[in-house]
Scaffold this motif. Structure first.
Motif, PDB file in Angstrom:
ATOM      1  N   THR A  48       0.833  -1.199   0.000  1.00  0.00           N
ATOM      2  CA  THR A  48       0.000   0.000   0.000  1.00  0.00           C
ATOM      3  C   THR A  48       0.869   1.251   0.000  1.00  0.00           C
ATOM      4  O   THR A  48       0.593   2.221  -0.720  1.00  0.00           O
ATOM      5  CB  THR A  48      -0.949  -0.012   1.212  1.00  0.00           C
ATOM      6  OG1 THR A  48      -1.719  -1.223   1.188  1.00  0.00           O
ATOM      7  CG2 THR A  48      -1.888   1.180   1.196  1.00  0.00           C
ATOM      8  N   ALA A  49       1.932   1.222   0.793  1.00  0.00           N
ATOM      9  CA  ALA A  49       2.856   2.357   0.813  1.00  0.00           C
ATOM     10  C   ALA A  49       3.465   2.584  -0.562  1.00  0.00           C
ATOM     11  O   ALA A  49       3.610   3.727  -1.017  1.00  0.00           O
ATOM     12  CB  ALA A  49       3.943   2.124   1.859  1.00  0.00           C
ATOM     13  N   ALA A  50       3.817   1.516  -1.243  1.00  0.00           N
ATOM     14  CA  ALA A  50       4.498   1.650  -2.531  1.00  0.00           C
ATOM     15  C   ALA A  50       3.630   2.342  -3.571  1.00  0.00           C
ATOM     16  O   ALA A  50       4.123   3.159  -4.352  1.00  0.00           O
ATOM     17  CB  ALA A  50       4.930   0.276  -3.040  1.00  0.00           C
ATOM     18  N   VAL A  51       2.332   2.042  -3.602  1.00  0.00           N
ATOM     19  CA  VAL A  51       1.496   2.634  -4.652  1.00  0.00           C
ATOM     20  C   VAL A  51       1.049   4.046  -4.306  1.00  0.00           C
ATOM     21  O   VAL A  51       0.707   4.815  -5.216  1.00  0.00           O
ATOM     22  CB  VAL A  51       0.270   1.753  -4.986  1.00  0.00           C
ATOM     23  CG1 VAL A  51       0.710   0.407  -5.518  1.00  0.00           C
ATOM     24  CG2 VAL A  51      -0.659   1.600  -3.812  1.00  0.00           C
ATOM     25  N   PHE A  52       1.059   4.421  -3.020  1.00  0.00           N
ATOM     26  CA  PHE A  52       0.620   5.765  -2.659  1.00  0.00           C
ATOM     27  C   PHE A  52       1.764   6.706  -2.311  1.00  0.00           C
ATOM     28  O   PHE A  52       1.634   7.915  -2.504  1.00  0.00           O
ATOM     29  CB  PHE A  52      -0.397   5.710  -1.513  1.00  0.00           C
ATOM     30  CG  PHE A  52      -1.736   5.198  -1.932  1.00  0.00           C
ATOM     31  CD1 PHE A  52      -2.582   5.990  -2.700  1.00  0.00           C
ATOM     32  CD2 PHE A  52      -2.154   3.922  -1.593  1.00  0.00           C
ATOM     33  CE1 PHE A  52      -3.820   5.518  -3.115  1.00  0.00           C
ATOM     34  CE2 PHE A  52      -3.392   3.443  -1.993  1.00  0.00           C
ATOM     35  CZ  PHE A  52      -4.225   4.242  -2.761  1.00  0.00           C
ATOM     36  N   ASP A  53       2.864   6.189  -1.820  1.00  0.00           N
ATOM     37  CA  ASP A  53       4.020   7.050  -1.597  1.00  0.00           C
ATOM     38  C   ASP A  53       4.634   7.450  -2.935  1.00  0.00           C
ATOM     39  O   ASP A  53       4.997   8.604  -3.160  1.00  0.00           O
ATOM     40  CB  ASP A  53       5.050   6.340  -0.736  1.00  0.00           C
ATOM     41  CG  ASP A  53       6.362   7.089  -0.670  1.00  0.00           C
ATOM     42  OD1 ASP A  53       7.336   6.644  -1.316  1.00  0.00           O
ATOM     43  OD2 ASP A  53       6.413   8.138  -0.008  1.00  0.00           O
ATOM     44  N   GLY A  54       4.750   6.486  -3.820  1.00  0.00           N
ATOM     45  CA  GLY A  54       5.212   6.758  -5.168  1.00  0.00           C
ATOM     46  C   GLY A  54       6.706   6.857  -5.329  1.00  0.00           C
ATOM     47  O   GLY A  54       7.197   7.009  -6.455  1.00  0.00           O
ATOM     48  N   GLY A  55       7.447   6.751  -4.245  1.00  0.00           N
ATOM     49  CA  GLY A  55       8.894   6.921  -4.342  1.00  0.00           C
ATOM     50  C   GLY A  55       9.585   5.869  -5.176  1.00  0.00           C
ATOM     51  O   GLY A  55      10.648   6.122  -5.754  1.00  0.00           O
ATOM     52  N   THR A  56       8.997   4.690  -5.265  1.00  0.00           N
ATOM     53  CA  THR A  56       9.612   3.605  -6.039  1.00  0.00           C
ATOM     54  C   THR A  56       8.970   3.424  -7.407  1.00  0.00           C
ATOM     55  O   THR A  56       9.365   2.529  -8.156  1.00  0.00           O
ATOM     56  CB  THR A  56       9.516   2.282  -5.262  1.00  0.00           C
ATOM     57  OG1 THR A  56       8.136   1.965  -5.026  1.00  0.00           O
ATOM     58  CG2 THR A  56      10.239   2.385  -3.921  1.00  0.00           C
ATOM     59  N   LEU A  57       7.973   4.249  -7.743  1.00  0.00           N
ATOM     60  CA  LEU A  57       7.311   4.120  -9.033  1.00  0.00           C
ATOM     61  C   LEU A  57       8.045   4.920 -10.103  1.00  0.00           C
ATOM     62  O   LEU A  57       8.557   6.018  -9.818  1.00  0.00           O
ATOM     63  CB  LEU A  57       5.873   4.620  -8.934  1.00  0.00           C
ATOM     64  CG  LEU A  57       4.911   3.839  -8.042  1.00  0.00           C
ATOM     65  CD1 LEU A  57       3.555   4.535  -7.997  1.00  0.00           C
ATOM     66  CD2 LEU A  57       4.740   2.402  -8.532  1.00  0.00           C
ATOM     67  N   PRO A  58       8.093   4.423 -11.323  1.00  0.00           N
ATOM     68  CA  PRO A  58       8.694   5.218 -12.410  1.00  0.00           C
ATOM     69  C   PRO A  58       7.952   6.542 -12.566  1.00  0.00           C
ATOM     70  O   PRO A  58       6.712   6.598 -12.433  1.00  0.00           O
ATOM     71  CB  PRO A  58       8.485   4.342 -13.646  1.00  0.00           C
ATOM     72  CG  PRO A  58       8.269   2.953 -13.115  1.00  0.00           C
ATOM     73  CD  PRO A  58       7.602   3.116 -11.783  1.00  0.00           C
ATOM     74  N   ALA A  59       8.688   7.591 -12.845  1.00  0.00           N
ATOM     75  CA  ALA A  59       8.095   8.925 -12.897  1.00  0.00           C
ATOM     76  C   ALA A  59       7.761   9.382 -14.298  1.00  0.00           C
ATOM     77  O   ALA A  59       7.118  10.419 -14.480  1.00  0.00           O
ATOM     78  CB  ALA A  59       9.022   9.932 -12.235  1.00  0.00           C
ATOM     79  N   GLY A  60       8.209   8.642 -15.313  1.00  0.00           N
ATOM     80  CA  GLY A  60       8.017   9.111 -16.677  1.00  0.00           C
ATOM     81  C   GLY A  60       9.104  10.114 -17.059  1.00  0.00           C
ATOM     82  O   GLY A  60      10.000  10.410 -16.271  1.00  0.00           O
ATOM     83  N   LEU A  61       8.984  10.643 -18.255  1.00  0.00           N
ATOM     84  CA  LEU A  61       9.988  11.582 -18.779  1.00  0.00           C
ATOM     85  C   LEU A  61       9.439  12.992 -18.723  1.00  0.00           C
ATOM     86  O   LEU A  61       8.518  13.347 -19.475  1.00  0.00           O
ATOM     87  CB  LEU A  61      10.359  11.202 -20.211  1.00  0.00           C
ATOM     88  CG  LEU A  61      11.022   9.829 -20.380  1.00  0.00           C
ATOM     89  CD1 LEU A  61      11.227   9.514 -21.862  1.00  0.00           C
ATOM     90  CD2 LEU A  61      12.344   9.778 -19.628  1.00  0.00           C
ATOM     91  N   GLU A  62       9.981  13.795 -17.831  1.00  0.00           N
ATOM     92  CA  GLU A  62       9.508  15.167 -17.635  1.00  0.00           C
ATOM     93  C   GLU A  62       9.887  16.033 -18.834  1.00  0.00           C
ATOM     94  O   GLU A  62      11.043  16.065 -19.251  1.00  0.00           O
ATOM     95  CB  GLU A  62      10.151  15.747 -16.368  1.00  0.00           C
ATOM     96  CG  GLU A  62       9.802  17.187 -16.064  1.00  0.00           C
ATOM     97  CD  GLU A  62       8.413  17.331 -15.426  1.00  0.00           C
ATOM     98  OE1 GLU A  62       7.956  18.486 -15.316  1.00  0.00           O
ATOM     99  OE2 GLU A  62       7.834  16.315 -15.041  1.00  0.00           O
ATOM    100  N   PRO A  63       8.926  16.755 -19.432  1.00  0.00           N
ATOM    101  CA  PRO A  63       9.277  17.641 -20.537  1.00  0.00           C
ATOM    102  C   PRO A  63      10.124  18.812 -20.053  1.00  0.00           C
ATOM    103  O   PRO A  63      10.031  19.233 -18.897  1.00  0.00           O
ATOM    104  CB  PRO A  63       7.907  18.128 -21.027  1.00  0.00           C
ATOM    105  CG  PRO A  63       7.005  17.975 -19.871  1.00  0.00           C
ATOM    106  CD  PRO A  63       7.489  16.777 -19.108  1.00  0.00           C
ATOM    107  N   ARG A  64      10.948  19.341 -20.924  1.00  0.00           N
ATOM    108  CA  ARG A  64      11.846  20.425 -20.547  1.00  0.00           C
ATOM    109  C   ARG A  64      11.319  21.793 -20.946  1.00  0.00           C
ATOM    110  O   ARG A  64      12.028  22.786 -20.806  1.00  0.00           O
ATOM    111  CB  ARG A  64      13.218  20.186 -21.197  1.00  0.00           C
ATOM    112  CG  ARG A  64      13.917  18.925 -20.696  1.00  0.00           C
ATOM    113  CD  ARG A  64      15.312  18.790 -21.268  1.00  0.00           C
ATOM    114  NE  ARG A  64      15.982  17.613 -20.761  1.00  0.00           N
ATOM    115  CZ  ARG A  64      17.228  17.278 -21.088  1.00  0.00           C
ATOM    116  NH1 ARG A  64      17.915  18.044 -21.932  1.00  0.00           N
ATOM    117  NH2 ARG A  64      17.776  16.179 -20.604  1.00  0.00           N
ATOM    118  N   CYS A  65      10.132  21.826 -21.450  1.00  0.00           N
ATOM    119  CA  CYS A  65       9.570  23.115 -21.853  1.00  0.00           C
ATOM    120  C   CYS A  65       8.089  23.152 -21.525  1.00  0.00           C
ATOM    121  O   CYS A  65       7.518  22.178 -21.034  1.00  0.00           O
ATOM    122  CB  CYS A  65       9.771  23.333 -23.352  1.00  0.00           C
ATOM    123  SG  CYS A  65       8.810  22.193 -24.376  1.00  0.00           S
ATOM    124  N   CYS A  66       7.455  24.239 -21.804  1.00  0.00           N
ATOM    125  CA  CYS A  66       6.000  24.399 -21.764  1.00  0.00           C
ATOM    126  C   CYS A  66       5.427  24.265 -20.362  1.00  0.00           C
ATOM    127  O   CYS A  66       4.352  23.762 -20.167  1.00  0.00           O
ATOM    128  CB  CYS A  66       5.307  23.394 -22.666  1.00  0.00           C
ATOM    129  SG  CYS A  66       6.035  23.305 -24.306  1.00  0.00           S
TER     130      CYS A  66
END
Length: 355
Positions: free
Chosen positions: A337-355
């Motif tokens: 439960t901590a893993a899915v709601f804390d999010g620290g161990t979940l992949p974050a995706g690729l943050e865009p550098r603009c916009c």
């Protein structure tokens, strides 16, 4: 039977005793149909999001077979386009009452499947559910807009609605990250999902103008945190800005400002968001404040109109009980439960550098 090793993490002083926790788990199980469906309550409708939330609560309690049955129901009734209808009468797949497909409802299966995998380590289950999750993600990402936000539904005839909801998109962000975790576990990279998650998280964090204005709803206040898009100082500032507006001391969290109505689901979700920020004391206080909603039998009333001293609506909902159990599980140190709601161990995706 509920596993004692799991139930002990559902005990929280002033919120749940061991006996109360067991009673609440049994009450959710009592709502579940033989085919695995979990409606709000028997005779009412099932929606896919709340169905998954109740299944996650069952997993947190060690009721893994029941949770698996809930996911099997989703697998068996997934629509050809990868989604699910927004509502089914009493969980009967042959009786949909709302044929729209809401994006956050359809995405949330990824959160539940990843939570079940972490709870059980059952790779056979994960293999069976992977195609279901992949189809659901494809369905949802077809509604992503150029700014990253997710259109909130398809109409019954399939017409996409491009307007986006902050709460729904925040929930989809959590789901995409759980889907990426599943993909990583399987060794199947999904670069398109990574890009989509990055753009979506950026929109939630930085571009409120890309979403419909629903700021009267408390969910729009805390969901960017609950969904994992917002952390740190920005998240703490957001909580502080809305606290006096939405929190009613001793009673819980308003669903809508300025209505004198507190609701158990929103209160438990805020507690989860506070826990994710490390604010455990206030999280526990919020959960203690809604114990007036607990009813005989272990379920919880949906809400309370405090100006009228009236329970309203007169509904004991599986998802309200489920949200409380998940908050207690996180506070109790339940790792899945901590893993899915804390999010620290979940992949974050690729943050865009603009916009």
């Amino acid at each position: 039977m509920t596993s004692p090793g799991r139930t002990e993490r559902l005990v929280l002083p002033g919120v749940l005793t061991a006996a109360q926790a067991a009673e609440t788990v049994a009450a959710i199980a009592g709502v579940q149909r033989a085919d695995g469906a979990i409606p709000w309550f028997r005779g009412h409708h099932l929606d896919p999001w709340d169905h998954v939330e109740a299944a996650m609560a069952l997993d947190a309690a060690g009721e893994h077979a029941r949770a698996e049955a809930a996911y099997r129901w989703l697998a068996e009734h997934q629509l050809p386009d990868g989604g699910w209808y927004a509502a089914y009468a009493d969980g009967d797949a042959d009786r949909p009452t709302d044929r729209a497909r809401e994006s956050n409802f359809c995405a949330y299966v990824a959160v539940g499947v990843w939570h079940h995998h972490l709870s059980t380590g059952d790779d056979a289950f994960t293999e069976r559910m992977w195609p279901v999750v992949a189809r659901a993600v494809t369905h949802v990402l077809e509604l992503q807009q150029p700014g990253g936000q997710i259109g909130w539904k398809r109409e019954a005839d399939g017409t996409p609605v491009r307007d986006a909801l902050l709460t729904g998109s925040s929930s989809v962000y959590q789901a995409l990250r759980c889907a990426l975790a599943l993909a990583e576990h399987r060794g199947e990279p999904q670069p398109d999902w990574e890009l989509a998650a990055g753009w979506l998280g950026h929109a939630v964090r930085r571009h409120p103008e890309r979403f419909l204005d629903k700021n009267r709803y408390s969910m729009d206040w805390y969901y960017p945190i609950l969904g994992g898009a917002l952390r740190g100082a920005d998240a703490e500032e957001r909580i502080a800005a809305g606290w006096d507006r939405f929190v009613v001391p001793g009673l819980g969290v308003r669903c809508v400002d300025p209505n004198p109505w507190v609701t158990g689901g929103e209160s438990a979700e805020l507690a989860l968001a506070l826990w994710a920020l490390g604010d455990n004391d206030r999280a526990v206080d919020i959960l203690r404040s809604i114990q007036h909603l607990r009813a005989d039998g272990g379920l919880y009333w949906t809400g309370y109109v405090f100006e009228d001293d009236a329970v309203w609506p007169r509904e004991l909902t599986s998802w309200t009980a489920g949200s409380l159990l998940l908050a207690v599980a996180a506070l109790g140190g339940d790792e899945p439960t901590a893993a899915v709601f804390d999010g620290g161990t979940l992949p974050a995706g690729l943050e865009p550098r603009c916009c």
